[in-house]
Write an enzyme that holds these catalytic residues in place. Structure first.
Site, PDB file in Angstrom:
ATOM      1  N   GLU A 175      65.186  -7.367  78.861  1.00  8.58           N
ATOM      2  CA  GLU A 175      64.251  -8.362  78.335  1.00  8.58           C
ATOM      3  C   GLU A 175      64.807  -9.774  78.337  1.00  8.58           C
ATOM      4  O   GLU A 175      65.437 -10.196  77.381  1.00  8.58           O
ATOM      5  CB  GLU A 175      63.873  -8.004  76.893  1.00  8.58           C
ATOM      6  CG  GLU A 175      63.244  -6.638  76.743  1.00  8.58           C
ATOM      7  CD  GLU A 175      62.606  -6.471  75.371  1.00  8.58           C
ATOM      8  OE1 GLU A 175      62.069  -7.456  74.842  1.00  8.58           O
ATOM      9  OE2 GLU A 175      62.663  -5.349  74.843  1.00  8.58           O
ATOM     10  N   HIS A 207      62.978 -22.042  78.472  1.00 11.29           N
ATOM     11  CA  HIS A 207      62.049 -23.060  78.930  1.00 11.29           C
ATOM     12  C   HIS A 207      60.725 -22.819  78.207  1.00 11.29           C
ATOM     13  O   HIS A 207      60.389 -21.666  77.925  1.00 11.29           O
ATOM     14  CB  HIS A 207      61.855 -22.924  80.451  1.00 11.29           C
ATOM     15  CG  HIS A 207      60.888 -23.904  81.033  1.00 11.29           C
ATOM     16  ND1 HIS A 207      61.282 -25.173  81.402  1.00 11.29           N
ATOM     17  CD2 HIS A 207      59.562 -23.812  81.288  1.00 11.29           C
ATOM     18  CE1 HIS A 207      60.224 -25.820  81.881  1.00 11.29           C
ATOM     19  NE2 HIS A 207      59.172 -25.024  81.822  1.00 11.29           N
TER      20      HIS A 207
END
Ligand code: ADP
Ligand code: MG
Length: 147
Positions: free
Chosen positions: A78, A83
């Site tokens: 994961e 960002h």
């Protein structure tokens, strides 16, 4: 330092817990596609570069493991891309260069302490990826080219 490794796949739906419970979205990959390489690597938190087919290349910090806090029964991969995106990108091809290791998987006494630690991991990844030994992988062909 670790031997860098590379995996890719379409971003799939997880339990929807990352954003909702932790405030930290993690793009899940179908781990069964690379079960061998995932089982070779110790559970824990890694960092590296993520290429999203239509968008670009971003820093990422990633958990590999069983998510002890949530008692998962399957090993998951994961990455949290460092960002801010305006939208989800389910189904897009995500390509990862995993270049460094931060810490083993751990259980946490509270959700707050888990969240706090993930943010620390993110800061460590941000800084480490600016070091030339890790920064150079941003230019890996693997991150750009669809197979
Ligand atoms: P799921 O359990 O389905 O993975 P999450 O709550 O973990 O749901 O959210 C992950 C999804 O959010 C990703 O699949 C992606 O589409 C989207 N997303 C938006 N921003 C990010 C980001 N910075 N890093 C990872 N995924 C993001
Ligand atoms: Mg997720």
């Amino acid at each position: 330092p670790i031997e860098p490794w590379f995996i890719s796949g379409p971003v799939i739906k997880g339990f929807g817990r990352g954003s909702k419970v932790l405030g930290i979205p993690t793009a899940n990959l179908p781990a069964e596609n690379f079960a061998d390489v995932v089982s070779e690597h110790t559970s824990g938190v890694y960092f590296g570069w993520a290429g999203l087919s239509t968008r670009g290349i971003y820093k990422m910090v990633m958990s590999i493991g069983w998510n002890p806090y949530f008692d998962n029964t399957e090993k998951t991969v994961e990455p949290w891309l460092l960002h801010n995106f305006d939208e989800d990108f389910y189904g897009e091809e995500l390509r990862l260069a995993i270049v460094g290791y931060i810490r083993p998987e751990a259980n946490f006494p509270s959700l707050e302490s888990l969240i706090e630690r993930i943010h620390v991991d993110g800061k460590i990844a941000e800084k480490a990826l600016d070091l030339p030994i890790y920064a150079r992988y941003k230019d890996s062909q693997y991150l750009r080219n669809p197979l």
